[in-house]
Design a protein around this motif. Sequence first.
Motif, PDB file in Angstrom:
ATOM      1  N   MET A   1      18.455  20.763  21.598  1.00 23.77           N
ATOM      2  CA  MET A   1      19.638  21.372  20.691  1.00 23.77           C
ATOM      3  C   MET A   1      19.545  22.574  20.291  1.00 23.77           C
ATOM      4  O   MET A   1      18.458  23.135  19.970  1.00 23.77           O
ATOM      5  N   LYS A   2      20.580  23.397  20.295  1.00 20.30           N
ATOM      6  CA  LYS A   2      20.373  24.875  19.793  1.00 20.30           C
ATOM      7  C   LYS A   2      20.225  24.944  18.376  1.00 20.30           C
ATOM      8  O   LYS A   2      19.554  25.814  17.722  1.00 20.30           O
ATOM      9  N   TYR A   3      20.604  23.867  17.599  1.00 23.25           N
ATOM     10  CA  TYR A   3      20.541  24.152  16.159  1.00 23.25           C
ATOM     11  C   TYR A   3      19.840  22.895  15.532  1.00 23.25           C
ATOM     12  O   TYR A   3      19.942  21.920  16.133  1.00 23.25           O
ATOM     13  N   LYS A   4      18.693  22.983  14.761  1.00 24.46           N
ATOM     14  CA  LYS A   4      17.930  22.225  14.315  1.00 24.46           C
ATOM     15  C   LYS A   4      18.501  21.783  12.931  1.00 24.46           C
ATOM     16  O   LYS A   4      18.437  20.595  12.689  1.00 24.46           O
ATOM     17  N   ARG A   5      18.892  22.561  12.224  1.00 27.85           N
ATOM     18  CA  ARG A   5      19.275  22.055  10.776  1.00 27.85           C
ATOM     19  C   ARG A   5      20.700  22.863  10.776  1.00 27.85           C
ATOM     20  O   ARG A   5      20.918  23.793  10.778  1.00 27.85           O
ATOM     21  N   ILE A   6      21.802  21.771  10.352  1.00 26.82           N
ATOM     22  CA  ILE A   6      23.114  22.389  10.289  1.00 26.82           C
ATOM     23  C   ILE A   6      23.950  21.944   8.870  1.00 26.82           C
ATOM     24  O   ILE A   6      23.352  20.914   8.371  1.00 26.82           O
TER      25      ILE A   6
ATOM     26  N   LEU B   1      28.566  17.173  19.013  1.00 22.62           N
ATOM     27  CA  LEU B   1      27.387  16.914  19.849  1.00 22.62           C
ATOM     28  C   LEU B   1      27.403  18.320  20.897  1.00 22.62           C
ATOM     29  O   LEU B   1      26.405  18.781  20.956  1.00 22.62           O
ATOM     30  N   LYS B   2      28.561  18.369  21.290  1.00 25.02           N
ATOM     31  CA  LYS B   2      28.663  19.573  22.075  1.00 25.02           C
ATOM     32  C   LYS B   2      28.331  21.080  21.258  1.00 25.02           C
ATOM     33  O   LYS B   2      27.476  21.722  21.924  1.00 25.02           O
ATOM     34  N   VAL B   3      28.865  21.087  20.222  1.00 27.00           N
ATOM     35  CA  VAL B   3      28.559  22.269  19.420  1.00 27.00           C
ATOM     36  C   VAL B   3      27.139  22.515  19.175  1.00 27.00           C
ATOM     37  O   VAL B   3      26.448  23.583  19.115  1.00 27.00           O
ATOM     38  N   VAL B   4      26.407  21.134  18.479  1.00 29.76           N
ATOM     39  CA  VAL B   4      25.115  21.591  18.352  1.00 29.76           C
ATOM     40  C   VAL B   4      24.176  21.532  19.568  1.00 29.76           C
ATOM     41  O   VAL B   4      22.996  22.005  19.453  1.00 29.76           O
ATOM     42  N   SER B   5      24.616  21.399  20.940  1.00 29.14           N
ATOM     43  CA  SER B   5      24.154  21.503  21.907  1.00 29.14           C
ATOM     44  C   SER B   5      24.223  22.950  22.456  1.00 29.14           C
ATOM     45  O   SER B   5      23.532  23.370  23.518  1.00 29.14           O
ATOM     46  N   GLY B   6      25.017  23.630  21.967  1.00 29.04           N
ATOM     47  CA  GLY B   6      25.333  24.993  22.258  1.00 29.04           C
ATOM     48  C   GLY B   6      26.354  25.493  23.146  1.00 29.04           C
ATOM     49  O   GLY B   6      26.419  26.522  23.725  1.00 29.04           O
TER      50      GLY B   6
END
Length: 235
Positions: A1-6, A221-226
């Motif tokens: 995942m690109k982001y760990k905490r959102i 899911l797509k956003v946090v995956s980058g």
Amino acid sequence: MKYKRILLKLSGEALMGNRQYGIDPERLSEYAKDIKEITELGVEVAIVIGGGNIFRGVAGAMNGMDRVQGDHMGMLATVINGLALQNALEDAGIKTRLQTAIKINEVAEPFIRRKAMSHLNKGRVVIFGGGTGNPYFTTDSAAVLRAIEIEADVILKGTRVDGIYSADPEKDSTAVKFDQISFKDVLLKGLKVMDTTAFTLSQENELPIIVFDMNKKGNLLKVVSGENIGTEVNV
């Protein structure tokens, strides 16, 4: 995942689904499934939710109500939405905590930064209700403030539009979508992303904002995956 905490920002209006008012249980269930999908991949999720589906302080003030009184009513509306979202998430098997900026001890924990971060570290979804706890500040401002406090990597603003456009795409067919844009260019072009206070706070703290269509299944899911969906506002 690109982001760990959102920090996921949801509008109260988003909870209405196709209704004219209130909360659509089906929309809540859809959001819960999308959020569960990313928490199972290890993403730490905090949420700020608006109250516009129930009451907006600004609208009350325009109709002659005292602005401070109206904003307090709006804060309570966000707590109602927070409770509804918490119930949907827990029905989906997600451990949650609801924290509020105004004390309602029988309903939710008061906002305490260290406790919020502890919950996130343990994999719980933390919902922040009550805005900032102060009148004259929107839930956009609350979202940016909480994101900074919990050291989130990004603010994800879930809307019904798939990004930021040069004009309102629902009214102007010639509107052009931006894949990426700087904070400076947003201000120069006069684009509406968040209210000025929230946007300036995000800019000063170099906290990126991604605006995307939350109502399309799988987009979170797509956003946090980058994946390059929506519009990213960054320095």
